[in-house]
Design an enzyme around this catalytic site. Structure first.
Site, PDB file in Angstrom:
ATOM      1  CE  LYS A  57      -4.484   1.003   0.265  1.00  0.00           C
ATOM      2  NZ  LYS A  57      -5.679   0.220  -0.090  1.00  0.00           N
TER       3      LYS A  57
ATOM      4  CG  ASP B  45      -7.267   3.260  -0.623  1.00  0.00           C
ATOM      5  OD1 ASP B  45      -7.845   2.171  -0.524  1.00  0.00           O
ATOM      6  OD2 ASP B  45      -7.219   4.078   0.334  1.00  0.00           O
TER       7      ASP B  45
HETATM    8  N1  LIG Z   1     -11.025   2.023  -4.492  1.00  0.00           N
HETATM    9  C1  LIG Z   1     -10.912   0.718  -4.325  1.00  0.00           C
HETATM   10  O1  LIG Z   1     -10.850  -0.049  -5.291  1.00  0.00           O
HETATM   11  C2  LIG Z   1     -10.903   0.119  -2.962  1.00  0.00           C
HETATM   12  C3  LIG Z   1     -11.131   0.881  -1.851  1.00  0.00           C
HETATM   13  N2  LIG Z   1     -11.224   0.267  -0.620  1.00  0.00           N
HETATM   14  C4  LIG Z   1     -11.500   1.027   0.571  1.00  0.00           C
HETATM   15  O2  LIG Z   1     -12.789   1.626   0.453  1.00  0.00           O
HETATM   16  C5  LIG Z   1     -12.843   2.860   1.209  1.00  0.00           C
HETATM   17  C6  LIG Z   1     -13.296   3.975   0.292  1.00  0.00           C
HETATM   18  O3  LIG Z   1     -12.380   4.105  -0.783  1.00  0.00           O
HETATM   19  P1  LIG Z   1     -12.775   4.819  -2.144  1.00  0.00           P
HETATM   20  O4  LIG Z   1     -14.236   4.769  -2.351  1.00  0.00           O
HETATM   21  O5  LIG Z   1     -11.874   4.269  -3.174  1.00  0.00           O
HETATM   22  O6  LIG Z   1     -12.282   6.299  -1.859  1.00  0.00           O
HETATM   23  P2  LIG Z   1     -12.889   7.678  -2.423  1.00  0.00           P
HETATM   24  O7  LIG Z   1     -11.837   8.675  -2.198  1.00  0.00           O
HETATM   25  O8  LIG Z   1     -13.410   7.478  -3.775  1.00  0.00           O
HETATM   26  O9  LIG Z   1     -14.129   7.944  -1.463  1.00  0.00           O
HETATM   27  C7  LIG Z   1     -13.978   7.975  -0.081  1.00  0.00           C
HETATM   28  C8  LIG Z   1     -15.297   8.362   0.539  1.00  0.00           C
HETATM   29  O10 LIG Z   1     -15.213   8.211   1.948  1.00  0.00           O
HETATM   30  C9  LIG Z   1     -15.368   9.495   2.571  1.00  0.00           C
HETATM   31  N3  LIG Z   1     -14.383   9.618   3.656  1.00  0.00           N
HETATM   32  C10 LIG Z   1     -13.043   9.633   3.559  1.00  0.00           C
HETATM   33  N4  LIG Z   1     -12.474   9.795   4.757  1.00  0.00           N
HETATM   34  C11 LIG Z   1     -13.477   9.898   5.618  1.00  0.00           C
HETATM   35  C12 LIG Z   1     -13.544  10.085   7.009  1.00  0.00           C
HETATM   36  N5  LIG Z   1     -12.426  10.210   7.757  1.00  0.00           N
HETATM   37  N6  LIG Z   1     -14.761  10.124   7.586  1.00  0.00           N
HETATM   38  C13 LIG Z   1     -15.892   9.983   6.825  1.00  0.00           C
HETATM   39  N7  LIG Z   1     -15.885   9.806   5.506  1.00  0.00           N
HETATM   40  C14 LIG Z   1     -14.701   9.775   4.918  1.00  0.00           C
HETATM   41  C15 LIG Z   1     -15.063  10.513   1.487  1.00  0.00           C
HETATM   42  O11 LIG Z   1     -15.665  11.760   1.786  1.00  0.00           O
HETATM   43  P3  LIG Z   1     -14.947  13.112   1.330  1.00  0.00           P
HETATM   44  O12 LIG Z   1     -15.195  13.204  -0.148  1.00  0.00           O
HETATM   45  O13 LIG Z   1     -15.613  14.163   2.122  1.00  0.00           O
HETATM   46  O14 LIG Z   1     -13.500  12.967   1.657  1.00  0.00           O
HETATM   47  C16 LIG Z   1     -15.657   9.810   0.286  1.00  0.00           C
HETATM   48  O15 LIG Z   1     -17.046   9.922   0.254  1.00  0.00           O
HETATM   49  C17 LIG Z   1     -11.440   3.011   1.808  1.00  0.00           C
HETATM   50  O16 LIG Z   1     -11.418   2.409   3.089  1.00  0.00           O
HETATM   51  C18 LIG Z   1     -10.561   2.192   0.861  1.00  0.00           C
HETATM   52  O17 LIG Z   1      -9.375   1.767   1.473  1.00  0.00           O
HETATM   53  C19 LIG Z   1     -11.123  -1.092  -0.491  1.00  0.00           C
HETATM   54  C20 LIG Z   1     -10.887  -1.878  -1.573  1.00  0.00           C
HETATM   55  C21 LIG Z   1     -10.650  -1.327  -2.877  1.00  0.00           C
HETATM   56  O1  LIG Z   2      -6.547  -2.567  -7.008  1.00  0.00           O
HETATM   57  C1  LIG Z   2      -5.623  -2.489  -6.235  1.00  0.00           C
HETATM   58  O2  LIG Z   2      -4.477  -2.859  -6.469  1.00  0.00           O
HETATM   59  C2  LIG Z   2      -5.792  -1.841  -4.876  1.00  0.00           C
HETATM   60  C3  LIG Z   2      -7.064  -2.087  -4.193  1.00  0.00           C
HETATM   61  C4  LIG Z   2      -6.934  -1.644  -2.790  1.00  0.00           C
HETATM   62  O3  LIG Z   2      -6.257  -0.688  -2.493  1.00  0.00           O
HETATM   63  C5  LIG Z   2      -7.594  -2.389  -1.744  1.00  0.00           C
HETATM   64  O4  LIG Z   2      -8.013  -3.519  -1.987  1.00  0.00           O
HETATM   65  O5  LIG Z   2      -7.694  -1.880  -0.613  1.00  0.00           O
END
Ligand SMILES: NC(=O)C1=CN([C@@H]2O[C@H](COP(=O)(O)OP(=O)(O)OC[C@H]3O[C@@H](n4cnc5c(N)ncnc54)[C@H](OP(=O)(O)O)[C@@H]3O)[C@@H](O)[C@H]2O)C=CC1
Ligand SMILES: O=C(O)CCC(=O)C(=O)O
Length: 457
Positions: free
Chosen positions: A137, A177
């Protein structure tokens, strides 16, 4: 789950307890990392009881130390020509199963503890996909909010100017992420190409289709989460149809979880960002949400300007007080604590599945498990994103593109087999229905066996 890390008895418990105590002394300040390690260690007691060879090879002390942590300064110019400085990281945790793989997070909260917890979890998640990818990561304490497109580009270029020497299609393959999506991956990829003078498509995943990106990668984590929950529901003779769902976040994972849940007939009534949450009793209008978040990059509160029946509440933790049958935390770590879990349970939640990484703390997980809530842990439930990244790597190395339906079908099958593997591992070790234990064991065993086969290093 009771914590054997409190009162150790068997040889396995004593070993696990000793390693954890050493970790606590050494990394006492890395609370998120210790939390992630503790959750896994608790689950592994029955495995170590049956496999003393893991103690002989001191697997735990080895698996909790990253292969390397790369940390670097990122210096860039803002729109006023002021010099700005951030800290960048890449934690290459374990490459026993395949090249290091995992996302990049751009968020002001990023620090070494958060990077390590995410990279550590990624080892086991990636192992669960059944595809050849190790765990990593990275990211930076950079805040993309309010930055112009040009500032985002210059930051990404400066970040890659440091990172490029440590990555490669067979070495380490970053992706998105929090705060890193298709736009940022494009800028990062462009800079990598410029420095290396090579179109190595497989060096990053999450690229846009057209220059090496896979169809479905954008949707994959959210869709995969819903496919996973569909399996949990089927196993209990239920479905998404007409279920009330609450999703936290409104980013990449949340939006596509909402899309697929709606596709399966659920009514999603709430979602959030880091400022607050919206409640729409008529069900969230996804076109409006996408316009706000994906096009305008605006705040969630503006949703109520388009939907007169919807309401907005400042502060995000209150979202868990909205009654629902299915809760999908898709925002960030530790967004559900014991109190939020008890509120969800008393309001009748039946299923909780984690789209975010470690969104429920240990107390919350125990509340769900002890109250018979179907609980889908992050390592398994959100593995669809990284699994589709591995499918993107496969397409890049064979210089081909697969259709949307082809990738979606593969993703669906991967989520089904992850569910089965976790369920079977749980029952093999006497924890029927406990997918936390199941996912940790199934993810761990492959990596531990690989470590033994590949020798001490
Ligand atoms: N993208 C991926 O493929 C993957 C992502 N994840 C996990 O999923 C989660 C979301 O990721 P992703 O959707 O990609 O990220 P994005 O940046 O696209 O979206 C994040 C969302 O979460 C909100 N957020 C972020 N920090 C906080 C906080 N401290 N409190 C409340 N809300 C918060 C953001 O709000 P705001 O816009 O106001 O910051 C936004 O709505 C993370 O935990 C990530 O590690 C897991 C697997 C794969
Ligand atoms: O697609 C990837 O390599 C990353 C996905 C990721 O960050 C996660 O699974 O939390």
């Amino acid at each position: 789950m009771t914590s054997p890390l409190v009162k150790a008895k068997s040889e396995a418990e004593i070993y696990i307890n000793t390693v954890f105590e050493q970790m606590k002394k050494k990394y006492y300040h890395q609370t998120e990392f210790l939390q992630a390690v503790e959750e896994i260690f608790i689950s592994l007691v029955p495995v170590f009881e049956q496999h003393p060879e893991y103690i002989k090879h001191n697997i735990l002390s080895r698996i909790v130390e990253p292969d390397r942590i790369i940390s670097f300064r990122v210096t860039w110019l803002d729109d006023q020509n002021n010099v700005q400085v951030n800290r960048g990281y890449r934690v290459q945790f374990n490459n026993v199963v395949g090249p290091y793989k995992g996302g990049l997070r751009f968020h002001p909260s990023v620090n070494e503890s958060i990077m390590k917890f995410l990279a550590f979890e990624q080892i086991f998640k990636n192992s669960l996909t059944g595809l050849p990818i190790g765990g990593a990561k990275g990211g930076a304490d950079f805040d993309p909010k309010g930055k112009s497109d040009e500032e985002i580009m210059r930051f990404c270029q400066a970040f890659m100017t440091e990172l490029y020497r440590y990555i490669g299609p067979d070495v380490d393959v970053p992706a998105g992420d929090i705060g890193v999506g298709g736009r940022e991956i494009g800028y990062l990829f462009g800079q990598y190409k410029r420095i290396c003078a090579a179109h190595e498509a497989g060096v990053l995943t999450g690229k846009k289709p057209g220059y090496g990106g896979s169809l479905v990668r954008t949707e994959a984590t959210g869709y995969g989460l819903v496919y996973f929950v569909e399996e949990m529901l089927h196993d209990h003779k239920q479905s998404f149809l007409d279920k009330t769902v609450v999703v936290s976040g409104s980013g990449n994972v949340a939006i596509y979880a909402i899309e697929k849940a709606q596709h399966f007939g659920a009514k999603v009534v709430a979602c959030s960002d880091s400022s607050g949450y919206i409640y729409d009793p008529d069900g969230i209008d996804l076109n409006i949400l996408k316009e706000i978040k994906e096009v305008k990059r605006d705040r969630i509160r503006t949703y109520i300007d388009y939907r007169p029946n919807a309401s907005y509440t400042e502060g995000c933790s209150g979202i868990w007080s909205i009654p629902c049958e299915i809760a999908l935390p898709c925002a960030t770590q530790n967004e559900i604590d014991g109190d939020a879990a008890r509120t969800l349970i008393s309001n009748g939640v039946k299923v909780v599945a984690e789209g975010a990484n470690m969104p429920s703390n240990l107390e919350a997980i125990n509340e769900f498990l002890n109250n018979g809530i179907l609980f889908g842990p992050a390592k398994a439930a959100n593995a669809g994103g990284v699994a589709t990244s591995a499918l993107e790597m496969a397409q890049n190395s064979s210089r081909t593109y697969w259709s949307f339906s082809e990738v979606d079908e593969k993703l669906h099958n991967i989520m089904k087999s992850i569910y089965l593997e976790c369920k079977n591992a749980a029952s093999t070790y006497g924890f029927e229905g406990n997918l936390v234990v199941g996912s940790n064991i199934a993810g761990f065993v492959k990596v531990a066996n690989g470590m033994i086969s590949e020798g001490v290093y």
